[in-house]
Design a protein around this motif. Structure first.
Motif, PDB file in Angstrom:
ATOM      1  N   ARG A  66      -5.906 -21.751 -13.089  1.00  0.00           N
ATOM      2  CA  ARG A  66      -6.973 -22.717 -13.369  1.00  0.00           C
ATOM      3  C   ARG A  66      -6.769 -23.391 -14.724  1.00  0.00           C
ATOM      4  NH1 ARG A  66     -12.019 -19.674 -15.020  1.00  0.00           N
ATOM      5  NH2 ARG A  66     -10.644 -19.498 -16.834  1.00  0.00           N
ATOM      6  N   ASP A  67      -6.451 -22.599 -15.745  1.00  0.00           N
ATOM      7  CA  ASP A  67      -6.328 -23.147 -17.095  1.00  0.00           C
ATOM      8  C   ASP A  67      -5.136 -24.091 -17.215  1.00  0.00           C
ATOM      9  OD1 ASP A  67      -8.531 -21.661 -17.763  1.00  0.00           O
ATOM     10  OD2 ASP A  67      -7.406 -20.071 -18.782  1.00  0.00           O
ATOM     11  N   LEU A  68      -3.995 -23.710 -16.616  1.00  0.00           N
ATOM     12  CA  LEU A  68      -2.826 -24.581 -16.706  1.00  0.00           C
ATOM     13  C   LEU A  68      -3.040 -25.853 -15.894  1.00  0.00           C
ATOM     14  CD1 LEU A  68      -0.051 -25.168 -17.760  1.00  0.00           C
ATOM     15  CD2 LEU A  68       0.927 -23.762 -15.933  1.00  0.00           C
ATOM     16  N   CYS A  69      -3.670 -25.726 -14.738  1.00  0.00           N
ATOM     17  CA  CYS A  69      -3.973 -26.913 -13.932  1.00  0.00           C
ATOM     18  C   CYS A  69      -4.877 -27.867 -14.709  1.00  0.00           C
ATOM     19  CB  CYS A  69      -4.633 -26.497 -12.625  1.00  0.00           C
ATOM     20  SG  CYS A  69      -5.061 -27.884 -11.545  1.00  0.00           S
ATOM     21  N   TRP A 102      -3.013 -25.108  -5.928  1.00  0.00           N
ATOM     22  CA  TRP A 102      -4.279 -25.376  -6.615  1.00  0.00           C
ATOM     23  C   TRP A 102      -4.339 -26.828  -7.082  1.00  0.00           C
ATOM     24  CZ3 TRP A 102      -8.949 -23.302  -7.501  1.00  0.00           C
ATOM     25  CH2 TRP A 102      -9.683 -23.751  -8.592  1.00  0.00           C
ATOM     26  N   MET A 103      -3.223 -27.327  -7.619  1.00  0.00           N
ATOM     27  CA  MET A 103      -3.194 -28.708  -8.086  1.00  0.00           C
ATOM     28  C   MET A 103      -3.374 -29.684  -6.927  1.00  0.00           C
ATOM     29  SD  MET A 103      -0.220 -28.581 -11.009  1.00  0.00           S
ATOM     30  CE  MET A 103      -0.428 -30.322 -11.410  1.00  0.00           C
ATOM     31  N   LEU A 104      -2.742 -29.385  -5.790  1.00  0.00           N
ATOM     32  CA  LEU A 104      -2.943 -30.238  -4.620  1.00  0.00           C
ATOM     33  C   LEU A 104      -4.409 -30.245  -4.206  1.00  0.00           C
ATOM     34  CD1 LEU A 104       0.066 -29.569  -2.211  1.00  0.00           C
ATOM     35  CD2 LEU A 104      -0.418 -31.627  -3.521  1.00  0.00           C
ATOM     36  N   GLU A 105      -5.038 -29.083  -4.263  1.00  0.00           N
ATOM     37  CA  GLU A 105      -6.452 -28.985  -3.895  1.00  0.00           C
ATOM     38  C   GLU A 105      -7.296 -29.862  -4.814  1.00  0.00           C
ATOM     39  OE1 GLU A 105      -9.359 -27.256  -1.346  1.00  0.00           O
ATOM     40  OE2 GLU A 105      -7.211 -26.918  -1.341  1.00  0.00           O
ATOM     41  N   VAL A 106      -7.006 -29.806  -6.096  1.00  0.00           N
ATOM     42  CA  VAL A 106      -7.761 -30.611  -7.057  1.00  0.00           C
ATOM     43  C   VAL A 106      -7.469 -32.093  -6.862  1.00  0.00           C
ATOM     44  CG1 VAL A 106      -8.004 -31.158  -9.510  1.00  0.00           C
ATOM     45  CG2 VAL A 106      -7.948 -28.779  -8.769  1.00  0.00           C
ATOM     46  N   LEU A 107      -6.188 -32.439  -6.702  1.00  0.00           N
ATOM     47  CA  LEU A 107      -5.809 -33.846  -6.599  1.00  0.00           C
ATOM     48  C   LEU A 107      -6.364 -34.507  -5.345  1.00  0.00           C
ATOM     49  CD1 LEU A 107      -2.074 -33.706  -7.740  1.00  0.00           C
ATOM     50  CD2 LEU A 107      -3.949 -34.801  -8.953  1.00  0.00           C
ATOM     51  N   TYR A 108      -6.253 -33.817  -4.205  1.00  0.00           N
ATOM     52  CA  TYR A 108      -6.558 -34.474  -2.943  1.00  0.00           C
ATOM     53  C   TYR A 108      -7.935 -34.140  -2.391  1.00  0.00           C
ATOM     54  CZ  TYR A 108      -1.630 -35.493  -3.192  1.00  0.00           C
ATOM     55  OH  TYR A 108      -0.409 -35.926  -3.615  1.00  0.00           O
ATOM     56  N   SER A 109      -8.466 -32.963  -2.692  1.00  0.00           N
ATOM     57  CA  SER A 109      -9.795 -32.627  -2.191  1.00  0.00           C
ATOM     58  C   SER A 109     -10.894 -33.156  -3.099  1.00  0.00           C
ATOM     59  CB  SER A 109      -9.945 -31.101  -2.055  1.00  0.00           C
ATOM     60  OG  SER A 109      -9.086 -30.616  -1.060  1.00  0.00           O
ATOM     61  N   VAL A 110     -10.598 -33.259  -4.390  1.00  0.00           N
ATOM     62  CA  VAL A 110     -11.636 -33.637  -5.344  1.00  0.00           C
ATOM     63  C   VAL A 110     -11.480 -35.074  -5.816  1.00  0.00           C
ATOM     64  CG1 VAL A 110     -12.663 -33.084  -7.580  1.00  0.00           C
ATOM     65  CG2 VAL A 110     -11.863 -31.255  -6.093  1.00  0.00           C
TER      66      VAL A 110
END
Length: 257
Positions: free
Chosen positions: A126-129, A168-176
């Motif tokens: 989470r922190d690095l993302c 996790w980054m894909l989740e943040v980029l595309y879901s959010v």
């Protein structure tokens, strides 16, 4: 929990479309032998996977970049790659048995260690993302997005750790934030492993495109184009490759062109 978010989240600017990610970090309090978190009925399948993944990807401090001066060396002062690989192999075997003991849920001790490790791992991802997002470190190439991490935390010396970061980054980029960044594209995360002087490259593909082998095809085409590259490409996951630091520039030029 989801109902409470739906009922109260809008007051804080959260909408149903972007308030639910598949992973979050929660404080379980002191993990003593009587902690409810150690009871079998409190563990979901996702919990077990997170615990096993965190334990399997653990890297001992002796193999971290902060202990480079203590690693085995040859007579000429260069790192002893064979000895370092043997240390890594032994660590992986130990990790396997730790993960096995934890997910069997027969003893509270291994499970307690596994939960603590999983929480630390999730927090590191989470922190690095968040850092990569805030510093706008994700860039675009011809057919994919990419980011490069030069000084990663120790957990990201292992492919499983980098894989979790990429997902996790894909989740943040595309879901959010999908509306702000355009259409779905695969993501390549490249991490500098200072212990073995390689770049660990892990590709991840959005769920909608998951049947494609984007990075496997790209990696193989680069290796065919430049047979002189010093690499390691023996993982079950064909979207994972290691490239020697000295050859990374050539690799990246071919990959991104």
């Amino acid at each position: 929990l989801h109902k409470k978010f739906r009922d109260h989240g809008k007051l804080y600017g959260l909408t149903e479309r972007c308030m639910f990610l598949q992973q979050f970090v929660r404080d379980l309090g002191p993990l003593g032998d009587t902690s409810p978190a150690l009871l079998l009925h409190e563990l979901s399948c996702c919990d077990a996977v997170d615990i096993a993944t965190a334990l399997l990807s653990a890297v001992p401090s002796a193999l971290s970049a902060s202990h480079l001066e203590h690693l085995p060396r040859l007579a000429d002062g260069q790192p002893d790659e064979a000895a370092i690989l043997e240390m890594e192999r032994e660590a992986k075997v130990a990790n396997f048995w730790r993960a096995s003991d934890a997910v069997l849920c027969k003893e509270p001790g291994p499970l307690r260690e596994g939960i603590a490790e999983a929480l630390e791992s999730a927090a590191a991802v989470r922190d690095l993302c968040r850092l990569l997002r805030d510093t706008k470190a994700v860039h675009s190439a011809r057919s994919f997005r990419w980011c490069k991490v030069e000084q990663p935390p120790n957990i990201f010396r292992h492919p499983l750790g980098v894989r979790r970061l990429a997902i996790w980054m894909l989740e943040v980029l595309y879901s959010v934030r999908s509306g702000a960044i355009g259409p779905d594209r695969p993501l390549l995360v490249m991490v500098h492993d200072q212990v073995r002087e390689v770049y660990l490259c892990v590709g991840a593909t959005p769920t909608r495109l998951s049947e494609r082998d984007d990075f496997g095809n790209l990696f193989r085409s680069v290796l065919r184009a430049d047979p002189g590259l010093n690499f390691r490409y023996d993982a079950f996951d064909r979207s994972v490759i290691e490239i020697a630091s000295a050859d990374f520039g050539r690799f990246w030029e071919l990959l991104s062109s």
